[in-house]
Design a protein around this motif. Structure first.
Motif, PDB file in Angstrom:
ATOM      1  N   VAL A  48       0.845  -1.195   0.000  1.00 44.79           N
ATOM      2  CA  VAL A  48       0.000   0.000   0.000  1.00 44.79           C
ATOM      3  C   VAL A  48       0.881   1.245   0.000  1.00 44.79           C
ATOM      4  O   VAL A  48       1.861   1.323   0.746  1.00 44.79           O
ATOM      5  N   GLU A  49       0.538   2.215  -0.821  1.00 42.42           N
ATOM      6  CA  GLU A  49       1.254   3.486  -0.844  1.00 42.42           C
ATOM      7  C   GLU A  49       0.776   4.336   0.331  1.00 42.42           C
ATOM      8  O   GLU A  49      -0.388   4.735   0.398  1.00 42.42           O
ATOM      9  N   THR A  50       1.675   4.612   1.261  1.00 39.84           N
ATOM     10  CA  THR A  50       1.296   5.318   2.483  1.00 39.84           C
ATOM     11  C   THR A  50       1.581   6.812   2.433  1.00 39.84           C
ATOM     12  O   THR A  50       1.065   7.567   3.246  1.00 39.84           O
ATOM     13  N   GLY A  51       2.440   7.240   1.512  1.00 37.43           N
ATOM     14  CA  GLY A  51       2.880   8.626   1.496  1.00 37.43           C
ATOM     15  C   GLY A  51       4.096   8.867   2.365  1.00 37.43           C
ATOM     16  O   GLY A  51       4.751   9.900   2.256  1.00 37.43           O
ATOM     17  N   ILE A  52       4.401   7.925   3.259  1.00 39.93           N
ATOM     18  CA  ILE A  52       5.567   8.007   4.139  1.00 39.93           C
ATOM     19  C   ILE A  52       6.624   7.030   3.630  1.00 39.93           C
ATOM     20  O   ILE A  52       6.299   5.919   3.195  1.00 39.93           O
ATOM     21  N   ASP A  53       7.879   7.431   3.683  1.00 33.21           N
ATOM     22  CA  ASP A  53       8.970   6.580   3.214  1.00 33.21           C
ATOM     23  C   ASP A  53       8.884   5.195   3.856  1.00 33.21           C
ATOM     24  O   ASP A  53       8.877   5.076   5.089  1.00 33.21           O
ATOM     25  N   PRO A  54       8.814   4.125   3.060  1.00 36.54           N
ATOM     26  CA  PRO A  54       8.681   2.775   3.624  1.00 36.54           C
ATOM     27  C   PRO A  54       9.858   2.339   4.477  1.00 36.54           C
ATOM     28  O   PRO A  54       9.753   1.356   5.215  1.00 36.54           O
ATOM     29  N   TYR A  55      10.974   3.050   4.413  1.00 36.81           N
ATOM     30  CA  TYR A  55      12.098   2.716   5.289  1.00 36.81           C
ATOM     31  C   TYR A  55      11.701   2.806   6.761  1.00 36.81           C
ATOM     32  O   TYR A  55      12.304   2.165   7.614  1.00 36.81           O
ATOM     33  N   ALA A  56      10.674   3.567   7.058  1.00 34.90           N
ATOM     34  CA  ALA A  56      10.202   3.679   8.438  1.00 34.90           C
ATOM     35  C   ALA A  56       9.752   2.337   8.998  1.00 34.90           C
ATOM     36  O   ALA A  56       9.670   2.174  10.221  1.00 34.90           O
ATOM     37  N   ALA A  57       9.466   1.360   8.141  1.00 40.57           N
ATOM     38  CA  ALA A  57       9.021   0.047   8.604  1.00 40.57           C
ATOM     39  C   ALA A  57      10.172  -0.857   9.021  1.00 40.57           C
ATOM     40  O   ALA A  57       9.935  -1.963   9.519  1.00 40.57           O
ATOM     41  N   GLU A  58      11.417  -0.418   8.848  1.00 43.68           N
ATOM     42  CA  GLU A  58      12.555  -1.290   9.131  1.00 43.68           C
ATOM     43  C   GLU A  58      12.691  -1.637  10.609  1.00 43.68           C
ATOM     44  O   GLU A  58      13.079  -2.747  10.958  1.00 43.68           O
ATOM     45  N   ALA A  59      12.399  -0.695  11.490  1.00 45.58           N
ATOM     46  CA  ALA A  59      12.582  -0.918  12.925  1.00 45.58           C
ATOM     47  C   ALA A  59      11.942   0.249  13.665  1.00 45.58           C
ATOM     48  O   ALA A  59      11.772   1.334  13.093  1.00 45.58           O
ATOM     49  N   PRO A  60      11.580   0.070  14.939  1.00 55.82           N
ATOM     50  CA  PRO A  60      10.977   1.178  15.688  1.00 55.82           C
ATOM     51  C   PRO A  60      11.821   2.439  15.699  1.00 55.82           C
ATOM     52  O   PRO A  60      11.287   3.547  15.583  1.00 55.82           O
ATOM     53  N   GLU A  61      13.141   2.299  15.834  1.00 60.92           N
ATOM     54  CA  GLU A  61      13.987   3.496  15.872  1.00 60.92           C
ATOM     55  C   GLU A  61      13.988   4.231  14.538  1.00 60.92           C
ATOM     56  O   GLU A  61      14.104   5.464  14.493  1.00 60.92           O
ATOM     57  N   GLU A  62      13.846   3.491  13.426  1.00 59.27           N
ATOM     58  CA  GLU A  62      13.782   4.147  12.121  1.00 59.27           C
ATOM     59  C   GLU A  62      12.411   4.791  11.906  1.00 59.27           C
ATOM     60  O   GLU A  62      12.299   5.841  11.265  1.00 59.27           O
ATOM     61  N   PHE A  63      11.376   4.181  12.432  1.00 55.33           N
ATOM     62  CA  PHE A  63      10.035   4.762  12.365  1.00 55.33           C
ATOM     63  C   PHE A  63      10.026   6.130  13.053  1.00 55.33           C
ATOM     64  O   PHE A  63       9.502   7.114  12.514  1.00 55.33           O
ATOM     65  N   PHE A  64      10.620   6.207  14.231  1.00 57.60           N
ATOM     66  CA  PHE A  64      10.726   7.463  14.975  1.00 57.60           C
ATOM     67  C   PHE A  64      11.535   8.490  14.190  1.00 57.60           C
ATOM     68  O   PHE A  64      11.128   9.657  14.049  1.00 57.60           O
ATOM     69  N   ALA A  65      12.678   8.077  13.639  1.00 55.48           N
ATOM     70  CA  ALA A  65      13.556   9.014  12.939  1.00 55.48           C
ATOM     71  C   ALA A  65      12.925   9.517  11.643  1.00 55.48           C
ATOM     72  O   ALA A  65      12.988  10.715  11.329  1.00 55.48           O
ATOM     73  N   VAL A  66      12.315   8.620  10.876  1.00 53.51           N
ATOM     74  CA  VAL A  66      11.690   9.026   9.616  1.00 53.51           C
ATOM     75  C   VAL A  66      10.490   9.935   9.889  1.00 53.51           C
ATOM     76  O   VAL A  66      10.308  10.970   9.228  1.00 53.51           O
ATOM     77  N   ALA A  67       9.662   9.571  10.863  1.00 52.29           N
ATOM     78  CA  ALA A  67       8.516  10.424  11.201  1.00 52.29           C
ATOM     79  C   ALA A  67       8.977  11.813  11.621  1.00 52.29           C
ATOM     80  O   ALA A  67       8.323  12.819  11.306  1.00 52.29           O
ATOM     81  N   SER A  68      10.108  11.889  12.309  1.00 53.10           N
ATOM     82  CA  SER A  68      10.635  13.185  12.737  1.00 53.10           C
ATOM     83  C   SER A  68      11.048  14.037  11.539  1.00 53.10           C
ATOM     84  O   SER A  68      10.880  15.266  11.557  1.00 53.10           O
ATOM     85  N   GLU A  69      11.596  13.408  10.512  1.00 59.02           N
ATOM     86  CA  GLU A  69      11.915  14.151   9.290  1.00 59.02           C
ATOM     87  C   GLU A  69      10.659  14.803   8.712  1.00 59.02           C
ATOM     88  O   GLU A  69      10.676  15.972   8.299  1.00 59.02           O
ATOM     89  N   TYR A  70       9.577  14.037   8.676  1.00 60.06           N
ATOM     90  CA  TYR A  70       8.328  14.567   8.130  1.00 60.06           C
ATOM     91  C   TYR A  70       7.756  15.660   9.024  1.00 60.06           C
ATOM     92  O   TYR A  70       7.115  16.599   8.528  1.00 60.06           O
ATOM     93  N   HIS A  71       7.964  15.560  10.322  1.00 59.96           N
ATOM     94  CA  HIS A  71       7.482  16.616  11.219  1.00 59.96           C
ATOM     95  C   HIS A  71       8.049  17.970  10.809  1.00 59.96           C
ATOM     96  O   HIS A  71       7.325  18.979  10.810  1.00 59.96           O
ATOM     97  N   PHE A  72       9.324  18.003  10.453  1.00 59.41           N
ATOM     98  CA  PHE A  72       9.959  19.269  10.107  1.00 59.41           C
ATOM     99  C   PHE A  72       9.791  19.649   8.638  1.00 59.41           C
ATOM    100  O   PHE A  72       9.811  20.837   8.311  1.00 59.41           O
ATOM    101  N   SER A  73       9.640  18.674   7.755  1.00 62.50           N
ATOM    102  CA  SER A  73       9.670  18.994   6.326  1.00 62.50           C
ATOM    103  C   SER A  73       8.360  18.738   5.589  1.00 62.50           C
ATOM    104  O   SER A  73       8.155  19.302   4.509  1.00 62.50           O
ATOM    105  N   ALA A  74       7.478  17.908   6.125  1.00 65.62           N
ATOM    106  CA  ALA A  74       6.181  17.660   5.488  1.00 65.62           C
ATOM    107  C   ALA A  74       5.153  17.338   6.574  1.00 65.62           C
ATOM    108  O   ALA A  74       4.574  16.250   6.605  1.00 65.62           O
TER     109      ALA A  74
END
Length: 319
Positions: A266-292
């Motif tokens: 499913v296309e989520t709009g969020i980089d799928p790398y966020a699914a790699e691990a909880p720490e990556e989910f937090f880091a990727v979501a934080s990127e979107y907080h500041f940029s999208a």
């Protein structure tokens, strides 16, 4: 490792460093651990019950993180050298994320960046030459996630290493059968739990040129540093205990749902790398907080709400 409701879990040896890869054509990122290890998804977490020792203060203390005597020794520090207006204004000109802050938060960020430059060594690699203004820009970007958390987020490391472009790192993983797997990755960022933070200068500049696309490698790697402050890089930074339990439950639920969507294509709009691990989910979501931030709020509303509380409101997206 699931999102932690308690900060007592030991750091998994396979995740001493988190990397941000340039080799994945879909997302430009690959996990630190071997692909076989990354496939496993953590089970949902039920927040552990905690007992209070009385006094009404336990729930207001960061779980797993107790400041030492830093505040008592601050008077021993030499005063940081102020950032010159010329260099600060240059950083604002180059980074929309900085220009989008209100005056009060911009002043707070400048204070943090001043402390960063006082405490950290910025080391360019190879033929890369960084000017004073470049160092100010990097310091300001590194401190974006710290505007509410404060300068304690700078503790535990002392060096920022900057490569001209993506760089190669060697990774290894011991599988369940005792077989050691080794491979090389080309990465654009890396953060060790107690070592240097490493960035690709070319990618920093590229993301500054497209500030609304959901990518900010500097924020991504700094978030790993914040995540590791409580002793475990697990997607949960040091928080007051009551909030930490809420964070762990909401992030786990959102992470599990996100992983299911990614696995289903499913296309989520969020980089799928966020699914790699909880720490990556937090880091990727934080990127979107500041940029999208609007995209994050639409795709992961509970996560977006926690990040607004943790980082403050995202910068206004000026040009």
């Amino acid at each position: 490792m699931p999102f932690a409701a308690s900060a007592t879990a030991a750091l998994d040896d396979s995740r001493g460093a988190c990397v941000y890869s340039a080799s994945d054509a879909a997302s430009q990122r690959t996990p630190t651990t071997a692909p076989a290890a990354a496939a496993a998804k953590p089970a949902p977490v039920r927040p552990a019950a905690t007992t209070s020792s009385g006094g009404g203060g336990d729930d207001d203390l960061p779980a797993g993180y107790v400041p030492l005597i830093k505040s008592l020794l601050q008077w021993l520090r030499p005063a940081p050298r102020p950032i010159e207006d010329e260099h600060w204004n240059d950083a604002l000109r180059r980074a929309a994320w900085l220009r989008g802050l209100d005056d009060a938060r911009r002043a707070r960020l400048r204070t943090l960046a001043t402390r960063f430059l006082h405490e950290k060594t910025i080391t360019p690699i190879g033929e890369l030459q960084l000017q004073v203004a470049d160092g100010v820009l990097l310091a300001a970007l590194c401190c974006l996630p710290l505007m509410e958390f404060g300068e304690v987020g700078l503790e535990g490391w002392s060096q920022l290493i900057v490569y001209p472009d993506a760089f190669r790192v060697q990774n290894s993983h011991m599988d369940a059968d005792g077989v050691l797997h080794e491979w090389n990755d080309e990465v654009i960022g890396q953060a060790w739990d107690s070592g240097p933070l490493i960035l690709s200068w070319a990618d920093v500049q590229s993301e500054l040129a497209s500030p609304h696309d959901g990518f900010c490698v500097v924020v991504h790697e700094m978030v790993h540093k914040l995540d590791a402050l409580d002793g475990a890089m697990d997607g949960t930074p040091p928080l007051p205990r009551a909030w930490q339990r809420e964070w762990a439950a909401d992030f786990q639920q959102s992470y599990d749902a996100f992983c299911a969507q990614v696995d289903a294509g499913v296309e989520t709009g969020i980089d799928p790398y966020a699914a790699e691990a909880p720490e990556e989910f937090f880091a990727v979501a934080s990127e979107y907080h500041f940029s999208a931030p609007d995209l994050l709020a639409e795709a992961l509303p509970e996560v977006a709400a926690h990040l607004r509380r943790f980082y403050g409101e995202p910068p206004a997206m000026v040009g």
